[in-house]
Write a protein that holds these residues in place. Structure first.
Motif, PDB file in Angstrom:
ATOM      1  N   VAL A 169       0.723  -1.257   0.200  1.00  0.00           N
ATOM      2  CA  VAL A 169      -0.273  -0.003   0.013  1.00  0.00           C
ATOM      3  C   VAL A 169       1.311   1.102   0.284  1.00  0.00           C
ATOM      4  CG1 VAL A 169      -1.830   1.075   0.783  1.00  0.00           C
ATOM      5  CG2 VAL A 169      -2.158  -1.329   0.820  1.00  0.00           C
ATOM      6  N   PHE A 170       1.908   1.469   0.591  1.00  0.00           N
ATOM      7  CA  PHE A 170       2.605   2.306   0.343  1.00  0.00           C
ATOM      8  C   PHE A 170       3.172   2.954  -0.693  1.00  0.00           C
ATOM      9  CE2 PHE A 170       7.076   4.132   1.180  1.00  0.00           C
ATOM     10  CZ  PHE A 170       6.997   4.973   1.759  1.00  0.00           C
ATOM     11  N   TYR A 171       3.512   1.366  -1.017  1.00  0.00           N
ATOM     12  CA  TYR A 171       4.607   1.447  -2.467  1.00  0.00           C
ATOM     13  C   TYR A 171       3.663   2.359  -3.842  1.00  0.00           C
ATOM     14  CZ  TYR A 171       8.857   0.856   0.021  1.00  0.00           C
ATOM     15  OH  TYR A 171       9.855   0.060   0.480  1.00  0.00           O
ATOM     16  N   TRP A 172       2.558   1.955  -3.291  1.00  0.00           N
ATOM     17  CA  TRP A 172       1.531   2.224  -4.359  1.00  0.00           C
ATOM     18  C   TRP A 172       1.169   3.734  -4.583  1.00  0.00           C
ATOM     19  CZ3 TRP A 172      -1.615  -0.331  -7.646  1.00  0.00           C
ATOM     20  CH2 TRP A 172      -3.404   0.116  -8.542  1.00  0.00           C
TER      21      TRP A 172
ATOM     22  N   MET B 149      10.936   9.366  -1.431  1.00  0.00           N
ATOM     23  CA  MET B 149       9.532  10.630  -1.985  1.00  0.00           C
ATOM     24  C   MET B 149       9.189  10.540  -0.673  1.00  0.00           C
ATOM     25  SD  MET B 149       8.126   8.776  -4.298  1.00  0.00           S
ATOM     26  CE  MET B 149       6.263  10.156  -5.658  1.00  0.00           C
ATOM     27  N   LEU B 150       8.636  10.326   0.190  1.00  0.00           N
ATOM     28  CA  LEU B 150       7.385  10.471   0.795  1.00  0.00           C
ATOM     29  C   LEU B 150       7.799  12.227   2.000  1.00  0.00           C
ATOM     30  CD1 LEU B 150       4.863  10.016   2.809  1.00  0.00           C
ATOM     31  CD2 LEU B 150       5.945   8.849   3.780  1.00  0.00           C
ATOM     32  N   LEU B 151       9.365  12.091   2.449  1.00  0.00           N
ATOM     33  CA  LEU B 151       9.912  12.899   2.821  1.00  0.00           C
ATOM     34  C   LEU B 151       9.318  14.445   1.962  1.00  0.00           C
ATOM     35  CD1 LEU B 151      10.133  15.036   5.312  1.00  0.00           C
ATOM     36  CD2 LEU B 151      12.707  13.864   5.049  1.00  0.00           C
ATOM     37  N   GLU B 152       9.727  14.396   0.931  1.00  0.00           N
ATOM     38  CA  GLU B 152      10.015  15.468  -0.066  1.00  0.00           C
ATOM     39  C   GLU B 152       8.554  16.061  -0.528  1.00  0.00           C
ATOM     40  OE1 GLU B 152      11.796  13.220  -3.457  1.00  0.00           O
ATOM     41  OE2 GLU B 152      14.215  13.827  -3.097  1.00  0.00           O
ATOM     42  N   GLU B 153       8.031  14.850  -0.404  1.00  0.00           N
ATOM     43  CA  GLU B 153       6.287  15.292  -0.537  1.00  0.00           C
ATOM     44  C   GLU B 153       5.942  16.123   0.608  1.00  0.00           C
ATOM     45  OE1 GLU B 153       2.973  15.596  -2.784  1.00  0.00           O
ATOM     46  OE2 GLU B 153       4.836  15.064  -3.400  1.00  0.00           O
TER      47      GLU B 153
ATOM     48  N   THR C 222      19.769  19.842   7.035  1.00  0.00           N
ATOM     49  CA  THR C 222      20.686  19.445   7.574  1.00  0.00           C
ATOM     50  C   THR C 222      21.253  17.358   6.530  1.00  0.00           C
ATOM     51  OG1 THR C 222      20.257  17.853   9.577  1.00  0.00           O
ATOM     52  CG2 THR C 222      20.455  20.337   9.498  1.00  0.00           C
ATOM     53  N   ASP C 223      20.829  17.961   5.703  1.00  0.00           N
ATOM     54  CA  ASP C 223      20.713  15.815   5.156  1.00  0.00           C
ATOM     55  C   ASP C 223      20.553  16.960   3.540  1.00  0.00           C
ATOM     56  OD1 ASP C 223      19.903  13.891   3.364  1.00  0.00           O
ATOM     57  OD2 ASP C 223      20.258  13.265   5.298  1.00  0.00           O
ATOM     58  N   GLU C 224      21.932  16.495   3.411  1.00  0.00           N
ATOM     59  CA  GLU C 224      22.821  16.522   1.950  1.00  0.00           C
ATOM     60  C   GLU C 224      21.549  16.111   0.482  1.00  0.00           C
ATOM     61  OE1 GLU C 224      25.368  13.260   0.806  1.00  0.00           O
ATOM     62  OE2 GLU C 224      26.603  14.838   1.040  1.00  0.00           O
ATOM     63  N   ARG C 225      20.567  15.646   0.453  1.00  0.00           N
ATOM     64  CA  ARG C 225      19.827  14.832   0.067  1.00  0.00           C
ATOM     65  C   ARG C 225      18.659  15.639  -0.054  1.00  0.00           C
ATOM     66  NH1 ARG C 225      18.405   9.264   2.477  1.00  0.00           N
ATOM     67  NH2 ARG C 225      18.927  10.514   4.552  1.00  0.00           N
ATOM     68  N   PHE C 226      18.335  16.224   0.850  1.00  0.00           N
ATOM     69  CA  PHE C 226      16.808  17.179   0.974  1.00  0.00           C
ATOM     70  C   PHE C 226      17.055  19.013   1.613  1.00  0.00           C
ATOM     71  CE2 PHE C 226      16.074  13.259   3.693  1.00  0.00           C
ATOM     72  CZ  PHE C 226      15.106  12.939   2.720  1.00  0.00           C
ATOM     73  N   GLU C 227      18.286  18.791   0.983  1.00  0.00           N
ATOM     74  CA  GLU C 227      18.927  20.554   1.706  1.00  0.00           C
ATOM     75  C   GLU C 227      18.571  21.245   0.313  1.00  0.00           C
ATOM     76  OE1 GLU C 227      21.562  24.001   1.520  1.00  0.00           O
ATOM     77  OE2 GLU C 227      21.370  22.738   0.128  1.00  0.00           O
TER      78      GLU C 227
END
Length: 217
Positions: free
Chosen positions: A69-72, A79-83, A136-141
């Motif tokens: 269900v999550f990966y649907w 990707m969830l945190l980015e959203e 503080t996280d290079e992926r999301f900064e």
């Protein structure tokens, strides 16, 4: 297959890569509700327990659904945190613009925008905390920086108008906008999110400091 009938196994890397190039699925009312539940629960868990310690399994177990269900709805936890971060920054921008919408002049609009931002942070502490983490996280900064650049772009015309009208001294309006935003964001983070200061008292202090700094007081 419906959203809640998605297979329980996680999607493969190839499936995730393929879906990244596909348009977002059209969701039913039930699907939109389920997606919202995942976002709300993840926001709470990420803020309370930390992004890294919280797993997809933690989220779906608490919600009572399978990983499929999550990966649907989301290709990954990232990707969830980015959203969540995009939603947060859109919400902050709306709050600022709404607060400033009825102000009579550029400095009054700037003041009300600052107050709107402090109020939003007070009302959305979990989202504000996640935005601070993301810096503080290079992926999301980069995502947060991009969102903050949009907020600054809303402020530049106000400062340019104030300069043109002789309300504040001549200066680079973009530099002033970044300074105002940086000071307001930092003071809000320190005194509201960490120390629990009264939002109205904090907003008064932030407004006074920023307006004095640009020569409006």
């Amino acid at each position: 297959m419906t959203e809640d009938q998605a297979p329980s196994a996680a999607v493969s890397v190839s499936d995730s890569a393929a879906s990244a190039n596909e348009p977002r699925r059209r969701l039913t009312a039930r699907g939109s509700q389920r997606r919202g539940q995942l976002i709300a629960l993840a926001t709470r868990r990420f803020a309370a327990d930390g992004y890294h310690p919280t797993s997809v399994a933690d989220i779906v177990d608490e919600l009572g659904v399978g990983k499929g269900v999550f990966y649907w709805y989301f290709e990954s936890k990232e990707m969830l945190l980015e959203e969540i971060l995009r939603d947060a920054q859109r919400g902050l921008r709306r709050a600022q613009n709404h607060a400033a919408s009825t102000a009579p002049g550029p400095i009054e609009m700037l003041e009300m925008g600052i107050r709107g931002a402090v109020k939003w942070s007070a009302e959305q502490p979990e989202l504000a905390k996640l935005v601070e983490f993301a810096l503080t996280d290079e992926r999301f900064e980069p995502l947060v920086r991009k969102g903050r650049a949009s907020l600054v772009s809303d402020t530049v015309p106000l400062l340019r108008n104030a300069i043109d009208q002789g309300i504040i001294p001549e200066a680079d309006p973009e530099m002033l906008a970044y300074a105002v935003f940086g000071v307001a964001a930092h003071l809000t983070s320190v005194f509201l999110e960490r120390d629990g200061s009264d939002p109205d008292v904090l907003a008064d202090a932030v407004v006074d400091f920023c307006l004095r700094g640009i020569g409006a007081r």
